[in-house]
Design a protein around this motif. Sequence first.
Motif, mmCIF file in Angstrom:
data_model
loop_
_atom_site.group_PDB
_atom_site.id
_atom_site.type_symbol
_atom_site.label_atom_id
_atom_site.label_comp_id
_atom_site.label_asym_id
_atom_site.label_seq_id
_atom_site.Cartn_x
_atom_site.Cartn_y
_atom_site.Cartn_z
ATOM 1 N N SER A 4 25.849 38.136 66.113
ATOM 2 C CA SER A 4 25.280 39.470 66.325
ATOM 3 C C SER A 4 23.763 39.411 66.432
ATOM 4 O O SER A 4 23.080 40.415 66.259
ATOM 5 N N ALA A 5 23.221 38.237 66.747
ATOM 6 C CA ALA A 5 21.779 38.035 66.770
ATOM 7 C C ALA A 5 21.118 38.905 67.824
ATOM 8 O O ALA A 5 21.652 39.125 68.912
ATOM 9 N N THR A 6 19.928 39.408 67.472
ATOM 10 C CA THR A 6 19.114 40.070 68.473
ATOM 11 C C THR A 6 18.554 39.015 69.416
ATOM 12 O O THR A 6 18.422 37.839 69.071
ATOM 13 N N GLU A 18 19.810 39.650 85.687
ATOM 14 C CA GLU A 18 21.264 39.583 85.540
ATOM 15 C C GLU A 18 21.664 39.686 84.076
ATOM 16 O O GLU A 18 22.646 40.358 83.725
ATOM 17 N N ILE A 19 20.904 39.037 83.195
ATOM 18 C CA ILE A 19 21.192 39.104 81.758
ATOM 19 C C ILE A 19 21.045 40.537 81.252
ATOM 20 O O ILE A 19 21.906 41.055 80.538
ATOM 21 N N ALA A 20 19.944 41.194 81.628
ATOM 22 C CA ALA A 20 19.723 42.572 81.177
ATOM 23 C C ALA A 20 20.811 43.499 81.712
ATOM 24 O O ALA A 20 21.305 44.382 80.987
ATOM 25 N N GLU A 30 20.701 47.273 73.346
ATOM 26 C CA GLU A 30 19.794 47.324 72.189
ATOM 27 C C GLU A 30 19.563 45.954 71.566
ATOM 28 O O GLU A 30 18.617 45.766 70.785
ATOM 29 N N ARG A 31 20.424 44.981 71.893
ATOM 30 C CA ARG A 31 20.239 43.637 71.339
ATOM 31 C C ARG A 31 19.019 42.945 71.932
ATOM 32 O O ARG A 31 18.466 42.028 71.320
ATOM 33 N N LEU A 32 18.597 43.352 73.138
ATOM 34 C CA LEU A 32 17.416 42.764 73.764
ATOM 35 C C LEU A 32 16.180 43.438 73.192
ATOM 36 O O LEU A 32 15.863 44.578 73.530
ATOM 37 N N VAL A 33 15.484 42.738 72.304
ATOM 38 C CA VAL A 33 14.376 43.362 71.578
ATOM 39 C C VAL A 33 13.028 43.142 72.239
ATOM 40 O O VAL A 33 12.066 43.856 71.947
ATOM 41 N N ALA A 34 12.916 42.162 73.140
ATOM 42 C CA ALA A 34 11.640 41.917 73.816
ATOM 43 C C ALA A 34 11.858 40.987 74.997
ATOM 44 O O ALA A 34 12.700 40.085 74.953
ATOM 45 N N THR A 35 11.068 41.224 76.062
ATOM 46 C CA THR A 35 11.067 40.345 77.232
ATOM 47 C C THR A 35 9.633 39.927 77.503
ATOM 48 O O THR A 35 8.773 40.781 77.762
ATOM 49 N N LEU A 36 9.375 38.639 77.430
ATOM 50 C CA LEU A 36 8.017 38.118 77.633
ATOM 51 C C LEU A 36 7.776 37.904 79.123
ATOM 52 O O LEU A 36 8.449 37.095 79.770
ATOM 53 N N VAL A 37 6.823 38.646 79.667
ATOM 54 C CA VAL A 37 6.462 38.538 81.082
ATOM 55 C C VAL A 37 4.939 38.579 81.208
ATOM 56 O O VAL A 37 4.234 38.942 80.263
ATOM 57 N N ARG A 38 4.452 38.233 82.400
ATOM 58 C CA ARG A 38 3.012 38.300 82.651
ATOM 59 C C ARG A 38 2.535 39.750 82.664
ATOM 60 O O ARG A 38 3.307 40.671 82.939
#
Length: 270
Positions: A4-6, A18-20, A30-38
């Motif tokens: 159940s990891a974030t 595709e993942i999102a 809601e499990r996706l807590v952050a996306t690192l982008v430029r």
Amino acid sequence: MSTSATIGMIGFGAIGMEIASALDRLGESERLVATLVREGRAAPRAVHTAHDLLGAQPGVVIECAGHQAVRDYVPALLADGVDCIVSSIGVLADPDMAAILAAAEQAGGGRLLLPAGAIAGLDGLVAAALAGISQVTYTSYKPPHAWRGTLAEQAIDLDAPASEQVFFEGTAREAAAAYPKNANVSVAVGLAGIGIDATRVRLVSSREVSDPVGVIEAEGAFGRFRFDILALASPSNPKTSALTGYSLLQCARLGGAWPVFAMACAGRQA
């Protein structure tokens, strides 16, 4: 890794999108807590530094942004104790980078993880390595257009009418160094089997295929096997498999990724 990891993510190109999208369809966005982008790039819960990604406290981070992203961000995440599922596994062809990642893992306890779901046959290689493998060959067939923008353009005429043209033969380490966006699978095959310097790789421009086909062949004390994998290309990026994003996501959701350096300690050298 908790089932159940974030999830944190590095990159929001074809694989990240595709993942999102899959998370949305599963009702797990809601499990996706952050996306690192430029800076300037839009993404779900976008952040722009490794510090901010860590601040979101992801249980696991998925890298889907290329070799440079691994170099720039993954050591800090491992050193902070965060497990990282890496799609750009070919970065381990650089021994200096492999050493940096191993040191970060040892210092912080985060694990560098290899997703296996997009490559049928890796589990067989892992088992066969214990019995004894004498040779492994990985052959990648892709249509000519999938090799454009790579060194293949200097080795062969991609517009030639020949049905197939072999333009590279060498080790998995050499393949990943020369074709970093195309030969990550060869490094995964090497890690699972007899090592990236002993694994032979052939890269082929083929008019006989419309989507990427990978062939893993191995033999040894265990016997012999061959896996043929037709991996439909991503609609938005012909250089990657449509299954890659789902493999990364399922490893994050359900576990099942392999710890790279534990594999090396078991006798398979990175």
